[in-house]
Scaffold this motif. Structure first.
Motif, PDB file in Angstrom:
ATOM      1  N   ALA A  97      -2.694  11.932   8.287  1.00  0.00           N
ATOM      2  CA  ALA A  97      -2.996  11.485   9.658  1.00  0.00           C
ATOM      3  C   ALA A  97      -2.036  10.377  10.084  1.00  0.00           C
ATOM      4  O   ALA A  97      -1.512  10.390  11.212  1.00  0.00           O
ATOM      5  CB  ALA A  97      -4.450  11.012   9.752  1.00  0.00           C
ATOM      6  N   ALA A  98      -1.754   9.435   9.167  1.00  0.00           N
ATOM      7  CA  ALA A  98      -0.838   8.327   9.508  1.00  0.00           C
ATOM      8  C   ALA A  98       0.579   8.849   9.730  1.00  0.00           C
ATOM      9  O   ALA A  98       1.289   8.402  10.649  1.00  0.00           O
ATOM     10  CB  ALA A  98      -0.852   7.279   8.396  1.00  0.00           C
ATOM     11  N   ILE A  99       1.001   9.823   8.920  1.00  0.00           N
ATOM     12  CA  ILE A  99       2.357  10.367   9.089  1.00  0.00           C
ATOM     13  C   ILE A  99       2.427  11.224  10.358  1.00  0.00           C
ATOM     14  O   ILE A  99       3.410  11.171  11.100  1.00  0.00           O
ATOM     15  CB  ILE A  99       2.782  11.140   7.824  1.00  0.00           C
ATOM     16  N   VAL A 114       7.708  17.330   5.805  1.00  0.00           N
ATOM     17  CA  VAL A 114       7.362  16.208   4.925  1.00  0.00           C
ATOM     18  C   VAL A 114       6.238  16.676   4.010  1.00  0.00           C
ATOM     19  O   VAL A 114       5.308  17.355   4.466  1.00  0.00           O
ATOM     20  CB  VAL A 114       6.900  14.999   5.771  1.00  0.00           C
ATOM     21  N   VAL A 115       6.338  16.338   2.730  1.00  0.00           N
ATOM     22  CA  VAL A 115       5.253  16.615   1.788  1.00  0.00           C
ATOM     23  C   VAL A 115       4.505  15.310   1.551  1.00  0.00           C
ATOM     24  O   VAL A 115       5.124  14.300   1.201  1.00  0.00           O
ATOM     25  CB  VAL A 115       5.791  17.153   0.446  1.00  0.00           C
ATOM     26  N   CYS A 116       3.205  15.326   1.758  1.00  0.00           N
ATOM     27  CA  CYS A 116       2.427  14.097   1.585  1.00  0.00           C
ATOM     28  C   CYS A 116       1.013  14.426   1.133  1.00  0.00           C
ATOM     29  O   CYS A 116       0.582  15.576   1.204  1.00  0.00           O
ATOM     30  CB  CYS A 116       2.404  13.304   2.888  1.00  0.00           C
ATOM     31  N   SER A 117       0.321  13.395   0.667  1.00  0.00           N
ATOM     32  CA  SER A 117      -1.068  13.568   0.260  1.00  0.00           C
ATOM     33  C   SER A 117      -1.936  13.777   1.502  1.00  0.00           C
ATOM     34  O   SER A 117      -1.625  13.246   2.573  1.00  0.00           O
ATOM     35  CB  SER A 117      -1.497  12.319  -0.508  1.00  0.00           C
ATOM     36  N   PRO A 118      -3.026  14.518   1.373  1.00  0.00           N
ATOM     37  CA  PRO A 118      -3.916  14.684   2.531  1.00  0.00           C
ATOM     38  C   PRO A 118      -4.439  13.352   3.049  1.00  0.00           C
ATOM     39  O   PRO A 118      -4.764  13.222   4.216  1.00  0.00           O
ATOM     40  CB  PRO A 118      -5.061  15.538   1.984  1.00  0.00           C
ATOM     41  N   ARG A 119      -4.470  12.337   2.164  1.00  0.00           N
ATOM     42  CA  ARG A 119      -4.938  11.016   2.595  1.00  0.00           C
ATOM     43  C   ARG A 119      -3.936  10.334   3.536  1.00  0.00           C
ATOM     44  O   ARG A 119      -4.283   9.388   4.223  1.00  0.00           O
ATOM     45  CB  ARG A 119      -5.108  10.111   1.379  1.00  0.00           C
ATOM     46  N   GLU A 120      -2.679  10.776   3.480  1.00  0.00           N
ATOM     47  CA  GLU A 120      -1.641  10.116   4.286  1.00  0.00           C
ATOM     48  C   GLU A 120      -1.280  10.920   5.532  1.00  0.00           C
ATOM     49  O   GLU A 120      -0.530  10.452   6.372  1.00  0.00           O
ATOM     50  CB  GLU A 120      -0.369   9.954   3.426  1.00  0.00           C
ATOM     51  N   PRO A 168       0.826  -1.210   0.000  1.00  0.00           N
ATOM     52  CA  PRO A 168       0.000   0.000   0.000  1.00  0.00           C
ATOM     53  C   PRO A 168       0.861   1.261   0.000  1.00  0.00           C
ATOM     54  O   PRO A 168       1.874   1.339   0.708  1.00  0.00           O
ATOM     55  CB  PRO A 168      -0.802  -0.107   1.304  1.00  0.00           C
ATOM     56  N   SER A 169       0.456   2.272  -0.776  1.00  0.00           N
ATOM     57  CA  SER A 169       1.261   3.501  -0.883  1.00  0.00           C
ATOM     58  C   SER A 169       1.366   4.213   0.464  1.00  0.00           C
ATOM     59  O   SER A 169       2.377   4.872   0.741  1.00  0.00           O
ATOM     60  CB  SER A 169       0.686   4.422  -1.950  1.00  0.00           C
ATOM     61  N   ILE A 170       0.367   4.046   1.307  1.00  0.00           N
ATOM     62  CA  ILE A 170       0.432   4.734   2.603  1.00  0.00           C
ATOM     63  C   ILE A 170       1.586   4.175   3.442  1.00  0.00           C
ATOM     64  O   ILE A 170       2.253   4.919   4.176  1.00  0.00           O
ATOM     65  CB  ILE A 170      -0.930   4.666   3.344  1.00  0.00           C
ATOM     66  N   ASP A 171       1.860   2.856   3.311  1.00  0.00           N
ATOM     67  CA  ASP A 171       2.977   2.270   4.068  1.00  0.00           C
ATOM     68  C   ASP A 171       4.306   2.863   3.590  1.00  0.00           C
ATOM     69  O   ASP A 171       5.188   3.181   4.398  1.00  0.00           O
ATOM     70  CB  ASP A 171       3.013   0.746   3.885  1.00  0.00           C
ATOM     71  N   ALA A 172       4.441   2.995   2.265  1.00  0.00           N
ATOM     72  CA  ALA A 172       5.673   3.588   1.717  1.00  0.00           C
ATOM     73  C   ALA A 172       5.812   5.039   2.168  1.00  0.00           C
ATOM     74  O   ALA A 172       6.911   5.494   2.520  1.00  0.00           O
ATOM     75  CB  ALA A 172       5.650   3.499   0.191  1.00  0.00           C
ATOM     76  N   ALA A 173       4.702   5.768   2.192  1.00  0.00           N
ATOM     77  CA  ALA A 173       4.755   7.184   2.582  1.00  0.00           C
ATOM     78  C   ALA A 173       5.198   7.328   4.036  1.00  0.00           C
ATOM     79  O   ALA A 173       6.059   8.166   4.358  1.00  0.00           O
ATOM     80  CB  ALA A 173       3.388   7.837   2.355  1.00  0.00           C
ATOM     81  N   VAL A 174       4.645   6.502   4.916  1.00  0.00           N
ATOM     82  CA  VAL A 174       5.027   6.570   6.339  1.00  0.00           C
ATOM     83  C   VAL A 174       6.498   6.171   6.497  1.00  0.00           C
ATOM     84  O   VAL A 174       7.265   6.842   7.203  1.00  0.00           O
ATOM     85  CB  VAL A 174       4.098   5.679   7.199  1.00  0.00           C
ATOM     86  N   ARG A 175       6.898   5.111   5.811  1.00  0.00           N
ATOM     87  CA  ARG A 175       8.296   4.639   5.905  1.00  0.00           C
ATOM     88  C   ARG A 175       9.265   5.732   5.450  1.00  0.00           C
ATOM     89  O   ARG A 175      10.263   6.026   6.110  1.00  0.00           O
ATOM     90  CB  ARG A 175       8.435   3.391   5.028  1.00  0.00           C
TER      91      ARG A 175
END
Ligand code: C5P
Length: 237
Positions: A166-168, A158-164, A138-145
């Protein structure tokens, strides 16, 4: 408004004149002006000095510059590129987290007075495209990593999608600035952005700085669009 809203307006302008017009119109309402790769490759230092001068002419001193160059190369080259823009005194400079910890660290050491912002996973890549470049899962796992790797290496944003976001937010220190593009006011065109959130939702999920371009710069009244979005965030904060 005494405090400008935490918005970086993407000044993706077709020419330097338009960039300066937009900068002057939005400066009273927002904290930050974002100068991207296309504009910087075309207009160089003038894209930054022109944006600052336009803000200053509009009566706004000290607006922050977000230099969105998304650097990605070997550490020595990225450090050299970072030093090459030091005289522009950007508040924020982007690098790709996928360049690795040593590259992120080299950028942070080269520009200690600038917030190095690590781009996690480009929002233009879907899971099929990520698998094709060997990023399985899942892309969210890569984004957090990637966010954890980059912030441990010295990135302060960190630059991330609004979907990610909260997890980051849950995975990195509260001092890390989370920056989200892909933000659209309710009812606004999504353009080519795939995974969007409203300004209020992105802020509620933990974003510290919203990157907004076309909903402001393509509006018939650029200043009014900036003002309305800025006030909508102040109302929810
Ligand atoms: O016009 P719009 O609001 O879509 O502009 C978004 C800005 O954010 C553009 O300058 C784009 O390059 C940038 N960006 C993005 N997605 C990323 C990183 C940066 O849309 N993942």
């Amino acid at each position: 408004m005494s405090n400008p809203a935490p918005i970086a307006v993407a000044l993706d302008a077709p020419n330097l004149g338009a960039l300066q017009d937009w900068a002057g119109l939005v400066a009273p309402w927002v904290s930050t002006l974002k100068v991207g790769l296309e504009v910087f490759c075309r207009d160089g230092d003038l894209s930054v000095s022109g944006a600052r001068a336009a803000a200053s002419s509009a009566g706004v001193k000290g607006i922050e510059i977000f230099l969105d160059l998304k650097l990605h190369d070997i550490p020595a080259t990225v450090a050299g590129a970072a030093r090459a823009v030091a005289h522009l005194e950007p508040a924020i400079l982007t690098v790709h987290a996928a360049g690795g910890a040593a590259m992120v660290e080299a950028a942070a050491l080269a520009l200690p007075n600038t917030r190095i912002a690590a781009v996690t996973v480009l929002t233009s890549l879907d899971e099929q495209a990520l698998a094709a470049i060997g990023m399985i899962g899942p892309s969210i796992d890569a984004a957090v990593r990637l966010a954890v790797l980059a912030t441990n290496a010295g990135a302060r944003a960190v630059v991330c999608s609004p979907r990610e976001v909260a997890a980051i937010r849950a995975a990195v220190s509260p001092e890390i600035t989370l920056i989200t593009p892909g933000v659209r006011p309710p009812g606004s065109s999504v353009d080519d952005q795939k995974r969007v959130a409203t300004p209020a939702q992105a802020m509620a999920d933990g974003s510290d700085l919203l990157v907004i371009g076309r909903p402001i710069t393509a509006a018939a009244d650029v200043a009014r669009a900036a003002q309305e979005i800025a006030l909508s965030i102040v109302d929810v904060s």
